[in-house]
Every structure is written in structure tokens, then in C-alpha cells.
Design a protein around this motif. Structure first.
Motif, mmCIF file in Angstrom:
data_model
loop_
_atom_site.group_PDB
_atom_site.id
_atom_site.type_symbol
_atom_site.label_atom_id
_atom_site.label_comp_id
_atom_site.label_asym_id
_atom_site.label_seq_id
_atom_site.Cartn_x
_atom_site.Cartn_y
_atom_site.Cartn_z
ATOM 1 N N ARG A 144 0.836 -1.207 -0.118
ATOM 2 C CA ARG A 144 0.034 0.147 -0.083
ATOM 3 C C ARG A 144 0.812 1.244 0.030
ATOM 4 N N ALA A 145 2.245 1.240 -0.485
ATOM 5 C CA ALA A 145 2.845 2.485 -0.415
ATOM 6 C C ALA A 145 2.642 3.238 -1.733
ATOM 7 N N VAL A 146 2.999 4.405 -1.665
ATOM 8 C CA VAL A 146 2.545 5.359 -2.554
ATOM 9 C C VAL A 146 3.781 6.019 -3.257
ATOM 10 N N LEU A 147 3.791 5.405 -4.592
ATOM 11 C CA LEU A 147 5.117 5.822 -5.245
ATOM 12 C C LEU A 147 4.752 6.606 -6.502
ATOM 13 N N ASN A 148 3.603 7.379 -6.748
ATOM 14 C CA ASN A 148 3.279 8.078 -7.735
ATOM 15 C C ASN A 148 4.249 8.933 -8.368
ATOM 16 N N GLY A 149 4.582 8.654 -9.681
ATOM 17 C CA GLY A 149 5.838 9.975 -10.070
ATOM 18 C C GLY A 149 7.033 9.779 -9.611
ATOM 19 N N THR A 193 0.562 1.947 -5.317
ATOM 20 C CA THR A 193 0.172 2.670 -6.309
ATOM 21 C C THR A 193 1.237 3.418 -6.804
ATOM 22 N N LEU A 194 1.757 3.098 -8.054
ATOM 23 C CA LEU A 194 2.617 3.590 -8.834
ATOM 24 C C LEU A 194 2.545 4.267 -9.918
ATOM 25 N N ARG A 195 1.201 5.179 -10.273
ATOM 26 C CA ARG A 195 1.043 5.786 -11.254
ATOM 27 C C ARG A 195 2.387 6.609 -11.952
ATOM 28 N N THR A 216 -2.435 2.617 -18.894
ATOM 29 C CA THR A 216 -2.459 2.046 -17.665
ATOM 30 C C THR A 216 -1.868 2.603 -16.570
ATOM 31 N N ALA A 217 -2.857 3.150 -15.517
ATOM 32 C CA ALA A 217 -2.382 3.415 -14.242
ATOM 33 C C ALA A 217 -1.484 4.857 -14.497
ATOM 34 N N CYS A 218 -1.566 5.535 -15.633
ATOM 35 C CA CYS A 218 -0.879 6.983 -15.646
ATOM 36 C C CYS A 218 -1.730 7.908 -14.878
ATOM 37 N N ASP A 219 -1.301 8.873 -14.571
ATOM 38 C CA ASP A 219 -1.765 10.167 -13.806
ATOM 39 C C ASP A 219 -1.725 11.208 -14.676
ATOM 40 N N LEU A 220 -2.836 11.331 -15.385
ATOM 41 C CA LEU A 220 -2.992 12.488 -16.549
ATOM 42 C C LEU A 220 -4.068 13.494 -16.079
ATOM 43 N N LEU A 223 -6.787 2.471 -20.420
ATOM 44 C CA LEU A 223 -6.580 3.430 -19.335
ATOM 45 C C LEU A 223 -7.206 3.204 -17.868
ATOM 46 N N SER A 224 -7.116 1.787 -17.990
ATOM 47 C CA SER A 224 -7.546 1.241 -16.546
ATOM 48 C C SER A 224 -6.637 1.810 -15.494
ATOM 49 N N ASN A 225 -7.367 2.212 -14.354
ATOM 50 C CA ASN A 225 -6.732 2.619 -12.933
ATOM 51 C C ASN A 225 -5.930 4.066 -13.292
ATOM 52 N N ALA A 226 -6.208 4.490 -14.523
ATOM 53 C CA ALA A 226 -5.633 6.148 -14.590
ATOM 54 C C ALA A 226 -6.150 6.876 -13.823
ATOM 55 N N SER A 227 -5.408 8.041 -13.657
ATOM 56 C CA SER A 227 -5.959 9.161 -12.516
ATOM 57 C C SER A 227 -6.250 10.165 -13.644
ATOM 58 N N LEU A 228 -7.427 10.747 -13.830
ATOM 59 C CA LEU A 228 -7.857 11.640 -14.789
ATOM 60 C C LEU A 228 -8.980 12.840 -14.339
#
Length: 299
Positions: free
Chosen positions: A53-58, A75-77, A141-145, A160-165
Motif C-alpha cells: 500500500r505504499a504510494v510511489l506515484n511519479g 500505487t505507482l502511477r 494504464t495507471a498513468c496520472d494524467l 486507461l485502466s486505473n488511470a487518474s484523470l
């Protein structure tokens, strides 16, 4: 903190967002639910680390060692894992990019600039602008856009599954048979978009809470806009559409089973032959809790 040793340390729930720990040693450390978003983890050693459950986005994981690390539900967006050593790592339930190295160079360039834009709070990089571009079949997939612009773009069969849009602009775009399952589309503009046959099951098309540039809440929210959108035969099982604008939207033969339609003007949409079994309907008497799928957006 470049080169610092945290070997075996208990860093559960630690706040290390945007930190620089290049070359650091996190082997066998406990990083349960730790926040490492935007951190520079170049050549860092996470062998055997507990990172559930660590957050490593970006985060930058270039040449990082993640051998046998526990990354379940992390989460590794926007993280390119192809440049890290993930041998034996457990990524079960994790949200991460696939095939990042296969993206066309122009798309990857825009994505990289957008990652910097997000991590810097808009102070650096550039907001993604894919206006009119051909993005058919691309795997995002899983991109933060969040906040990205896709007006009139072709995203047919894109993933775009699990993407942050959140607050992304898809006005007039085509997303036929696109995969948007579990995507966060809070406050997004999909007016006039063609989502025929798209997979949106479990997606969040509800309202996004707004904040001022200093991070303080404004007390206001922004709804998703599906005005005039085509969602014929789309899969919206379990999707959240609370307060969404649906005027002129077509949901013919769409599957809205167990979807949350509270606060929507259903009479303004075409729900002909749509499945509404178990859907939540009526006035929005209370805001549902946020699921943490995306950041609160600053004005």
C-alpha cells in the motif's frame, strides 16, 4: 538524504514525498503505506522491503533494486518499472504502468513533462495536451494524467485502466471500446465524447473537491460533464456518477447495474434499454467519502 541507510528501519506511514534518497538503502525496511510520491529513488535498494500500500506515484526508480519487495496494493502511477530490477517482487493488486517503453516518443515526452507538472504543483513541466492526436490502442494504464487535455483526440481501444484523470478534458474525443475500468474521472469533461462500448466499470465519474493554490478547501466541488456524450452499450457497472451532468447523454443498452446515479438528472439523459439493476438513484443527500484515487485539485 542521498545515500542514507534505512536498512531494516520501520518507516511505515512515513511522509517522504518529493524527497531525494538516490542510492539509499531501504533493504528489508518496513514501508507499509509510506508516501514516496515524486521522490528521487535512483539506484536505491529496496530488496526485501515491505511496501504494501505504499504510494510511489511519479517517483524516479531508475536502476532501483526492488528484488523480492512486497509491493502488494501499492500505487505507482507514472512510474516506469522497466528501468528497475523487480525480480521476485510481489505486485499483486498494485497499480502501475505497463509497457511504458512501448509508448511513442512524442507521447512519452508529453507524459514526462506532465509528471513534472504534477509533482511540482504546476511550477515546472507542462500540462499534457493531446488535442487532436491519434492515441488509438495505446496503453496508458495507471498513468496520472489529471488535468490533461484530450479534446478531439482518438482514443479508440486505448487502455486507461486505473488511470487518474480528474478534471481531464475529453471534449469531442472518441473512446470507442476504450478501457477505463477503475479510472478516476472526477470532474472530467466528456461532453460530446463517443464512449460506445467502453469499459467504465468501477470508474469514478463523481464530483471533485476543489482547493485554493495554498491547499485550503474552497468548500466547492466540480461535477463530471457527460453532456451529449454517447455511451451506447458501455459497461458502467458499479461506476460512480454522483452529480454528473447527463443532459443529452445516450446510455442505450448500457450496463449501469449497481452504479451510483444520485444527484443526476436522469430525465435529461437517454436511458433506453439500459440496465439499472441495483443502481442508486434519487437526490444526493450526502457526499460519499473520497476513495483517495486522485489529488484534490488546486484552482
Amino acid at each position: 538524504m542521498d545515500g542514507v541507510s534505512f536498512k531494516g528501519a520501520d518507516l511505515s506511514h512515513a511522509e517522504l514525498a518529493n524527497a531525494s534518497t538516490a542510492g539509499g538503502d531501504f533493504s528489508n525496511a518496513n514501508l507499509f503505506a509510506a508516501n514516496l510520491a515524486g521522490a528521487d529513488l535512483t539506484e536505491a535498494n529496496f530488496s526485501g522491503a515491505k511496501m504494501k500500500r505504499a504510494v510511489l506515484n511519479g517517483a524516479n526508480l531508475s536502476r532501483a533494486i526492488l528484488r523480492n519487495a512486497d509491493l502488494r496494493e501499492a500505487t505507482l502511477r507514472n512510474v516506469d518499472l522497466t528501468v528497475a530490477d523487480t525480480q521476485g517482487a510481489n505486485l499483486s493488486g498494485a497499480v502501475y504502468m505497463r509497457n511504458a517503453d512501448a509508448l511513442p516518443a512524442p507521447v512519452r515526452s508529453v507524459l514526462d513533462a506532465h509528471i513534472l507538472w504534477i509533482n511540482s504543483g504546476g511550477g515546472a513541466g507542462l500540462r499534457a495536451d493531446f488535442t487532436g492526436m491519434d492515441l488509438r490502442g495505446l496503453d496508458l494504464t495507471a498513468c496520472d494524467l489529471s488535468g490533461g487535455v484530450f479534446r478531439d483526440a482518438n482514443l479508440d481501444e486505448a487502455r486507461l485502466s486505473n488511470a487518474s484523470l480528474s478534471l481531464a478534458d475529453f471534449g469531442g474525443a472518441t473512446l470507442r471500446r476504450a478501457r477505463l475500468d477503475q479510472a478516476v474521472l472526477t470532474g472530467a469533461n466528456l461532453s460530446g465524447a463517443d464512449l460506445t462500448g467502453a469499459d467504465l466499470h468501477g470508474s469514478d465519474l463523481g464530483m471533485v473537491d476543489l482547493r485554493n493554490p495554498d491547499g485550503t478547501p474552497t468548500g466547492r466541488s466540480w461535477p463530471a460533464n457527460l453532456t451529449g456524450a454517447t455511451l451506447t452499450a458501455a459497461d458502467l457497472r458499479g461506476a460512480r456518477l454522483t452529480g454528473a451532468k447527463l443532459a443529452g447523454a445516450g446510455f442505450e443498452m448500457a450496463n449501469l447495474a449497481s452504479a451510483d446515479l444520485r444527484g443526476c438528472d436522469e430525465a435529461a439523459a437517454n436511458l433506453s434499454k439500459a440496465s439499472l439493476m441495483g443502481a442508486r438513484r434519487g437526490p444526493l443527500d450526502a457526499r460519499p467519502p473520497r476513495d483517495g484515487g486522485g489529488p484534490l485539485i488546486a484552482l
